[in-house]
Design a protein around this motif. Structure first.
Motif, PDB file in Angstrom:
ATOM      1  N   GLU A  17       0.853  -1.178   0.000  1.00  0.00           N
ATOM      2  CA  GLU A  17       0.000   0.000   0.000  1.00  0.00           C
ATOM      3  C   GLU A  17       0.890   1.229   0.000  1.00  0.00           C
ATOM      4  N   TYR A  18       0.667   2.106  -0.976  1.00  0.00           N
ATOM      5  CA  TYR A  18       1.401   3.369  -1.077  1.00  0.00           C
ATOM      6  C   TYR A  18       0.611   4.469  -0.381  1.00  0.00           C
ATOM      7  N   ASP A  19       1.307   5.415   0.230  1.00  0.00           N
ATOM      8  CA  ASP A  19       0.615   6.544   0.853  1.00  0.00           C
ATOM      9  C   ASP A  19      -0.101   7.401  -0.193  1.00  0.00           C
ATOM     10  N   LEU A  20       0.346   7.330  -1.448  1.00  0.00           N
ATOM     11  CA  LEU A  20      -0.281   8.085  -2.524  1.00  0.00           C
ATOM     12  C   LEU A  20      -1.714   7.609  -2.798  1.00  0.00           C
ATOM     13  N   PHE A  21      -1.961   6.305  -2.581  1.00  0.00           N
ATOM     14  CA  PHE A  21      -3.271   5.705  -2.818  1.00  0.00           C
ATOM     15  C   PHE A  21      -3.751   5.004  -1.549  1.00  0.00           C
ATOM     16  N   PRO A  22      -4.105   5.752  -0.502  1.00  0.00           N
ATOM     17  CA  PRO A  22      -4.509   5.113   0.753  1.00  0.00           C
ATOM     18  C   PRO A  22      -5.728   4.218   0.544  1.00  0.00           C
ATOM     19  N   GLY A  23      -5.682   3.042   1.166  1.00  0.00           N
ATOM     20  CA  GLY A  23      -6.780   2.097   1.074  1.00  0.00           C
ATOM     21  C   GLY A  23      -6.720   1.194  -0.145  1.00  0.00           C
ATOM     22  N   VAL A  24      -5.833   1.485  -1.096  1.00  0.00           N
ATOM     23  CA  VAL A  24      -5.674   0.636  -2.274  1.00  0.00           C
ATOM     24  C   VAL A  24      -4.477  -0.272  -2.040  1.00  0.00           C
ATOM     25  N   VAL A  25      -4.737  -1.572  -2.056  1.00  0.00           N
ATOM     26  CA  VAL A  25      -3.672  -2.545  -1.816  1.00  0.00           C
ATOM     27  C   VAL A  25      -3.355  -3.249  -3.126  1.00  0.00           C
ATOM     28  N   TYR A  26      -2.088  -3.215  -3.522  1.00  0.00           N
ATOM     29  CA  TYR A  26      -1.627  -3.907  -4.712  1.00  0.00           C
ATOM     30  C   TYR A  26      -1.170  -5.297  -4.300  1.00  0.00           C
ATOM     31  N   LYS A  27      -1.571  -6.304  -5.066  1.00  0.00           N
ATOM     32  CA  LYS A  27      -1.201  -7.688  -4.771  1.00  0.00           C
ATOM     33  C   LYS A  27      -0.558  -8.278  -6.013  1.00  0.00           C
ATOM     34  N   VAL A  28       0.673  -8.770  -5.856  1.00  0.00           N
ATOM     35  CA  VAL A  28       1.419  -9.328  -6.976  1.00  0.00           C
ATOM     36  C   VAL A  28       1.899 -10.722  -6.606  1.00  0.00           C
ATOM     37  N   PRO A  29       1.512 -11.752  -7.391  1.00  0.00           N
ATOM     38  CA  PRO A  29       2.034 -13.094  -7.121  1.00  0.00           C
ATOM     39  C   PRO A  29       3.506 -13.181  -7.505  1.00  0.00           C
ATOM     40  N   VAL A  30       4.296 -13.768  -6.640  1.00  0.00           N
ATOM     41  CA  VAL A  30       5.717 -13.988  -6.906  1.00  0.00           C
ATOM     42  C   VAL A  30       5.905 -15.497  -6.892  1.00  0.00           C
ATOM     43  N   SER A  31       5.929 -16.098  -8.078  1.00  0.00           N
ATOM     44  CA  SER A  31       6.052 -17.551  -8.156  1.00  0.00           C
ATOM     45  C   SER A  31       7.356 -17.925  -8.845  1.00  0.00           C
ATOM     46  N   GLY A  32       7.758 -19.143  -8.621  1.00  0.00           N
ATOM     47  CA  GLY A  32       8.986 -19.616  -9.234  1.00  0.00           C
ATOM     48  C   GLY A  32      10.204 -18.838  -8.793  1.00  0.00           C
ATOM     49  N   SER A  33      10.185 -18.388  -7.544  1.00  0.00           N
ATOM     50  CA  SER A  33      11.311 -17.595  -7.042  1.00  0.00           C
ATOM     51  C   SER A  33      12.398 -18.533  -6.522  1.00  0.00           C
ATOM     52  N   ASN A  34      13.098 -19.155  -7.452  1.00  0.00           N
ATOM     53  CA  ASN A  34      14.178 -20.079  -7.124  1.00  0.00           C
ATOM     54  C   ASN A  34      15.514 -19.405  -7.390  1.00  0.00           C
ATOM     55  N   PHE A  35      16.405 -19.459  -6.415  1.00  0.00           N
ATOM     56  CA  PHE A  35      17.738 -18.914  -6.621  1.00  0.00           C
ATOM     57  C   PHE A  35      18.720 -19.600  -5.686  1.00  0.00           C
ATOM     58  N   THR A  36      19.979 -19.511  -6.041  1.00  0.00           N
ATOM     59  CA  THR A  36      21.038 -20.077  -5.221  1.00  0.00           C
ATOM     60  C   THR A  36      22.075 -19.002  -4.953  1.00  0.00           C
ATOM     61  N   GLY A  37      22.889 -19.244  -3.943  1.00  0.00           N
ATOM     62  CA  GLY A  37      23.941 -18.309  -3.598  1.00  0.00           C
ATOM     63  C   GLY A  37      24.748 -18.859  -2.450  1.00  0.00           C
ATOM     64  N   THR A  38      25.441 -17.964  -1.780  1.00  0.00           N
ATOM     65  CA  THR A  38      26.217 -18.344  -0.602  1.00  0.00           C
ATOM     66  C   THR A  38      25.793 -17.470   0.568  1.00  0.00           C
ATOM     67  N   TRP A  39      26.166 -17.911   1.767  1.00  0.00           N
ATOM     68  CA  TRP A  39      25.841 -17.166   2.968  1.00  0.00           C
ATOM     69  C   TRP A  39      26.939 -17.400   4.005  1.00  0.00           C
ATOM     70  N   GLU A  40      27.049 -16.441   4.901  1.00  0.00           N
ATOM     71  CA  GLU A  40      27.952 -16.548   6.043  1.00  0.00           C
ATOM     72  C   GLU A  40      27.325 -15.812   7.208  1.00  0.00           C
ATOM     73  N   ALA A  41      27.628 -16.252   8.409  1.00  0.00           N
ATOM     74  CA  ALA A  41      27.136 -15.594   9.613  1.00  0.00           C
ATOM     75  C   ALA A  41      28.319 -15.118  10.439  1.00  0.00           C
ATOM     76  N   ASN A  42      28.135 -13.962  11.091  1.00  0.00           N
ATOM     77  CA  ASN A  42      29.170 -13.406  11.955  1.00  0.00           C
ATOM     78  C   ASN A  42      28.477 -12.554  12.999  1.00  0.00           C
ATOM     79  N   GLY A  43      28.535 -12.977  14.273  1.00  0.00           N
ATOM     80  CA  GLY A  43      27.859 -12.234  15.329  1.00  0.00           C
ATOM     81  C   GLY A  43      26.364 -12.242  15.085  1.00  0.00           C
ATOM     82  N   ASP A  44      25.744 -11.058  15.088  1.00  0.00           N
ATOM     83  CA  ASP A  44      24.304 -10.983  14.845  1.00  0.00           C
ATOM     84  C   ASP A  44      23.995 -10.628  13.385  1.00  0.00           C
TER      85      ASP A  44
END
Length: 171
Positions: free
Chosen positions: A92-119
């Motif tokens: 919902e944008y403040d420009l169009f209050p009360g209007v909610v945009y809904k977009v399906p996001v399908s097939g969102s497959n991806f690969t990569g790498t990750w690392e953790a350090n502290g928080d």
């Protein structure tokens, strides 16, 4: 005209949620706690946008949104990340209050790498790098916040999004 640009830029914004990702030193204790398959349970975000045409500001404002109908998993294995699934993004944008945009996001497959350090968790995919801050973590739940700035340009138009998202994942 603003409405067309808003729709175009909303679709571009959706891509940042699919391909956001970073890199740093690894903490073995955190890494082993994060390894496994996690399901995305919720994603809430807010931010601000600016839309430009030929360098002239057309529109700016704020937005809020969340994911719904989520069927998305993230597998952390070693330093590899595999994400797959789908969800609906609502905004919902403040420009169009009360209007909610809904977009399906399908097939969102991806690969990569990750690392953790502290928080922090650092993600890297083909589309770039991102840093997430762990808000809370238990054996079965991971909550993190990720801030992103994205700029997209096409046909003389540019849209800049600055957003903060809170993601909740369960094992």
């Amino acid at each position: 005209m603003k409405n067309t640009f808003t729709h175009f830029f909303f679709l571009i914004l959706c891509s940042v949620f699919l391909f956001s990702c970073g890199n740093d030193d690894n903490d073995p204790q955190i890494t082993s706690e994060l390894e496994g398959v996690w399901s995305l349970k919720s994603m809430d975000y807010d931010g601000k946008y600016s839309a430009y045409q030929q360098g002239e500001l057309l529109d700016e404002g704020t937005f809020t949104g969340k994911a719904s109908e989520i069927s998305m998993t993230f597998e952390f294995k070693g330093d590899q990340l595999v994400a797959s699934g789908s969800f609906n993004m609502t905004m919902e944008y403040d420009l169009f209050p009360g209007v909610v945009y809904k977009v399906p996001v399908s097939g969102s497959n991806f690969t990569g790498t990750w690392e953790a350090n502290g928080d922090k968790i650092y993600f890297q995919t083909l589309s770039g790098a991102e840093e997430a801050q762990i808000i809370s973590q238990t054996d079965n739940e991971l909550v993190f916040k990720m801030s992103s700035t994205m700029s997209q340009a096409a046909i003389g138009a540019e849209n800049v999004f600055e957003m903060d998202g809170v993601y909740v994942l369960n094992k």
